[in-house]
Design a protein around this motif. Structure first.
Motif, PDB file in Angstrom:
ATOM      1  N   THR A   1      -3.433 -30.261  24.702  1.00 49.17           N
ATOM      2  CA  THR A   1      -4.299 -31.041  25.582  1.00 49.17           C
ATOM      3  C   THR A   1      -5.111 -30.051  26.411  1.00 49.17           C
ATOM      4  O   THR A   1      -4.750 -28.872  26.524  1.00 49.17           O
ATOM      5  CB  THR A   1      -3.516 -31.971  26.524  1.00 49.17           C
TER       6      THR A   1
ATOM      7  N   ALA B   1       1.280 -40.097  20.515  1.00 44.77           N
ATOM      8  CA  ALA B   1       2.582 -39.577  20.089  1.00 44.77           C
ATOM      9  C   ALA B   1       3.518 -40.715  19.700  1.00 44.77           C
ATOM     10  O   ALA B   1       4.232 -40.642  18.686  1.00 44.77           O
ATOM     11  CB  ALA B   1       3.194 -38.729  21.206  1.00 44.77           C
ATOM     12  N   GLU B   2       3.508 -41.786  20.483  1.00 38.81           N
ATOM     13  CA  GLU B   2       4.352 -42.937  20.169  1.00 38.81           C
ATOM     14  C   GLU B   2       3.931 -43.622  18.877  1.00 38.81           C
ATOM     15  O   GLU B   2       4.752 -44.256  18.202  1.00 38.81           O
ATOM     16  CB  GLU B   2       4.312 -43.940  21.324  1.00 38.81           C
TER      17      GLU B   2
ATOM     18  N   ALA C   1      -2.404 -39.175  25.233  1.00 41.04           N
ATOM     19  CA  ALA C   1      -1.503 -38.323  24.452  1.00 41.04           C
ATOM     20  C   ALA C   1      -0.180 -39.040  24.179  1.00 41.04           C
ATOM     21  O   ALA C   1       0.364 -38.974  23.068  1.00 41.04           O
ATOM     22  CB  ALA C   1      -1.261 -37.004  25.192  1.00 41.04           C
ATOM     23  N   ARG C   2       0.347 -39.743  25.191  1.00 47.09           N
ATOM     24  CA  ARG C   2       1.606 -40.463  25.018  1.00 47.09           C
ATOM     25  C   ARG C   2       1.469 -41.602  24.004  1.00 47.09           C
ATOM     26  O   ARG C   2       2.327 -41.782  23.128  1.00 47.09           O
ATOM     27  CB  ARG C   2       2.067 -41.016  26.367  1.00 47.09           C
ATOM     28  N   ASP C   3       0.373 -42.353  24.098  1.00 44.91           N
ATOM     29  CA  ASP C   3       0.150 -43.458  23.160  1.00 44.91           C
ATOM     30  C   ASP C   3       0.051 -42.952  21.725  1.00 44.91           C
ATOM     31  O   ASP C   3       0.605 -43.563  20.793  1.00 44.91           O
ATOM     32  CB  ASP C   3      -1.129 -44.216  23.517  1.00 44.91           C
TER      33      ASP C   3
ATOM     34  N   ARG D   1      -5.301 -49.970  23.098  1.00 49.06           N
ATOM     35  CA  ARG D   1      -4.415 -48.961  22.502  1.00 49.06           C
ATOM     36  C   ARG D   1      -4.444 -49.023  20.985  1.00 49.06           C
ATOM     37  O   ARG D   1      -4.567 -47.982  20.315  1.00 49.06           O
ATOM     38  CB  ARG D   1      -2.990 -49.170  23.005  1.00 49.06           C
TER      39      ARG D   1
ATOM     40  N   GLN E   1       1.090 -36.162  15.931  1.00 51.41           N
ATOM     41  CA  GLN E   1       1.653 -34.976  16.571  1.00 51.41           C
ATOM     42  C   GLN E   1       0.606 -34.381  17.502  1.00 51.41           C
ATOM     43  O   GLN E   1      -0.395 -33.818  17.052  1.00 51.41           O
ATOM     44  CB  GLN E   1       2.056 -33.936  15.525  1.00 51.41           C
TER      45      GLN E   1
ATOM     46  N   ARG F   1      -5.552 -38.536  30.408  1.00 54.34           N
ATOM     47  CA  ARG F   1      -5.241 -37.617  29.312  1.00 54.34           C
ATOM     48  C   ARG F   1      -3.787 -37.769  28.872  1.00 54.34           C
ATOM     49  O   ARG F   1      -3.486 -37.867  27.676  1.00 54.34           O
ATOM     50  CB  ARG F   1      -5.515 -36.175  29.759  1.00 54.34           C
ATOM     51  N   ASP F   2      -2.873 -37.824  29.844  1.00 54.18           N
ATOM     52  CA  ASP F   2      -1.457 -37.948  29.514  1.00 54.18           C
ATOM     53  C   ASP F   2      -1.147 -39.294  28.871  1.00 54.18           C
ATOM     54  O   ASP F   2      -0.319 -39.381  27.955  1.00 54.18           O
ATOM     55  CB  ASP F   2      -0.610 -37.777  30.782  1.00 54.18           C
ATOM     56  N   ALA F   3      -1.823 -40.349  29.334  1.00 51.79           N
ATOM     57  CA  ALA F   3      -1.586 -41.679  28.769  1.00 51.79           C
ATOM     58  C   ALA F   3      -2.045 -41.744  27.316  1.00 51.79           C
ATOM     59  O   ALA F   3      -1.355 -42.303  26.453  1.00 51.79           O
ATOM     60  CB  ALA F   3      -2.306 -42.738  29.604  1.00 51.79           C
TER      61      ALA F   3
END
Length: 260
Positions: free
Chosen positions: A46, A37-38, A33-35, A122, A42, A29-31
């Protein structure tokens, strides 16, 4: 001072697409969300289970919900149904490890706009979220044909019950251009491809689709595709409707070949 006058030349930046990510595995989930966002999205929320996803989606109201199907507390299908029922503007992209046909069809029937396998890279994910945000149905290769095939099967089963209804009920009045865009949507073309085919802007295509959704009282492009397939528009040829109840020609005749 620079003032943009043509479409796409304005200096004003559009607000980023808001996204919510739901998955019960924290690292995954964090990965994701990070991808996202990068990539410029926005990430507004989560969640790691079904009930939490429903609560946070209603509060955050993301434009795109990236949703796993296998969730504790409530399934992803239930989450999708409840979130879309509460806010039909939310578009749901299922991101699942399962490629089972039953899971795909159940997700789409619950209101999902697209279905992507977790084996996607990705860039494929980023592109899928971007396309989902503008209403394009996005599927891992091979799954789109499955969904369209199921819609055709359902359309065949529903043919007799539909034929018993008055024509005015079966076919709300659409303009010639709306019918033309609807036919291309049913054939599986993206908004960009439709815009190129009709020599109009991407935004104009979106406007026609939104107007058609309103007239037909449908919620998303997936439902619109099914509606069009039920009426044979995916196999029809030509650029104008043969049925007077399906198309309102008033004001359209002088726009043949025009830019909208």
């Amino acid at each position: 001072m620079t003032v943009g006058t043509a479409e796409g030349s304005s200096t004003r930046q559009e607000a980023p697409v808001t996204v919510m990510v739901v998955d019960d595995h924290p690292m995954w989930r964090d990965a994701v969300a990070r991808d996202l966002a990068e990539a410029g999205f926005q990430v507004v929320a989560t969640a790691g289970d079904g009930p939490e996803a429903i609560r946070r989606a209603r509060a955050a109201r993301p434009q795109v919900l990236v949703l796993d199907l296998n969730l504790p507390g409530a399934s992803g299908v239930r989450v999708c149904k409840e979130v879309v029922a509460h806010d039909p503007a939310v578009r749901v992209l299922v991101l699942s490890a399962s490629g089972e046909h039953a899971d795909v069809l159940e997700a789409v029937k619950s209101g999902a706009t697209g279905y992507l396998l977790k084996s996607a890279g990705r860039e494929e994910l980023v592109d899928a979220v971007r396309r989902t945000a503008v209403g394009d149905p996005v599927f891992t290769p091979g799954l789109a044909g499955l969904v369209l095939g199921e819609y055709r099967r359902l359309a065949t089963e529903d043919a007799y019950s539909a034929s018993d209804q008055p024509a005015a009920v079966r076919l709300p009045r659409l303009t010639e251009r709306e019918t033309e865009v609807l036919r291309l949507v049913a054939k599986g073309l993206s908004y960009k491809q439709i815009a190129q085919r009709l020599v109009i802007s991407h935004r104009t295509v979106q406007n026609h689709v939104q107007n058609t959704l309103g007239k037909l009282q449908l919620h998303n492009r997936v439902e619109l595709v099914r509606y069009a397939i039920e009426r044979g528009l995916d196999t029809a040829s030509g650029t104008s409707s043969k049925n007077g109840d399906a198309c309102d020609d008033e004001g359209e005749g002088r726009r043949k070949g025009g830019g909208n």
